[in-house]
Design a protein around this motif. Structure first.
Motif, PDB file in Angstrom:
ATOM      1  N   GLY A  28       0.851  -1.219   0.044  1.00  0.00           N
ATOM      2  CA  GLY A  28       0.144  -0.074   0.190  1.00  0.00           C
ATOM      3  C   GLY A  28       0.840   1.169   0.008  1.00  0.00           C
ATOM      4  O   GLY A  28       1.921   1.298  -0.510  1.00  0.00           O
ATOM      5  N   TRP A  29       0.468   2.171   0.336  1.00  0.00           N
ATOM      6  CA  TRP A  29       1.176   3.507   0.761  1.00  0.00           C
ATOM      7  C   TRP A  29       2.522   3.648   1.696  1.00  0.00           C
ATOM      8  O   TRP A  29       2.297   3.162   2.561  1.00  0.00           O
ATOM      9  N   GLU A  30       3.460   4.080   0.555  1.00  0.00           N
ATOM     10  CA  GLU A  30       4.798   4.052   1.503  1.00  0.00           C
ATOM     11  C   GLU A  30       5.503   5.089   0.468  1.00  0.00           C
ATOM     12  O   GLU A  30       5.065   5.709  -0.295  1.00  0.00           O
ATOM     13  N   PHE A  31       6.647   5.406   1.235  1.00  0.00           N
ATOM     14  CA  PHE A  31       7.684   6.447   0.517  1.00  0.00           C
ATOM     15  C   PHE A  31       8.650   5.447  -0.347  1.00  0.00           C
ATOM     16  O   PHE A  31       8.498   4.314  -0.046  1.00  0.00           O
ATOM     17  N   PRO A  32       8.880   6.328  -1.542  1.00  0.00           N
ATOM     18  CA  PRO A  32       9.689   5.187  -2.500  1.00  0.00           C
ATOM     19  C   PRO A  32      11.123   4.761  -1.850  1.00  0.00           C
ATOM     20  O   PRO A  32      11.704   5.346  -1.028  1.00  0.00           O
TER      21      PRO A  32
END
Length: 138
Positions: A28-32
């Protein structure tokens, strides 16, 4: 045998101080970020990973935190960066790409340890001395 992987995570912000996040197909959402490839410096890896996953070019500013996962034998360098150019682009590693406020990012990121990393790095105003990290070939 002591085989470690080295990874980078990038907390990149834009001129509005919004945080660049990707929505990955698994977490899901995370930093690259991602794994540092052989013969690649940590900062070049960060630049490559962010470009591949988001379409944005960054300027790394500093490494703020280092984490060691003893179970998976991974050492992670988390760095701050500034987005200098580009346009949002998805990839096989990023189903969506966007900029979000810190508060929005905290609510969106699914893994609590990634939220901890985000907060630790944003709250660490000193960082590590980026110029003293040296890459070399023997």
């Amino acid at each position: 045998m002591n085989n470690y992987s080295i990874s980078v995570g990038v907390i990149a912000t834009n001129e509005s101080n919004e945080i660049l996040l990707i929505k990955g197909p698994i977490r899901g959402w995370e930093f690259p970020g991602g794994i540092v490839e052989p013969s690649e410096s940590i900062w070049n890896s960060a630049i490559r990973e962010v470009l591949e996953e988001t379409g944005y070019t960054i300027k790394p500013l500093e490494i703020n935190c280092i984490y060691q996962n003893l179970t998976k034998n991974v050492i992670s360098f988390i760095m701050r960066a500034f987005v200098v150019s580009g346009e949002a682009r998805t990839s096989k590693e990023s189903l969506e790409v966007g900029f979000f406020t810190r508060e929005e990012a905290i609510k969106m990121i699914n893994y609590s340890n990634f939220v901890d990393r985000l907060n630790n790095c944003l709250d660490n105003k000193k960082g590590l001395d980026f110029e003293k990290i040296i890459s070399f070939h023997e």
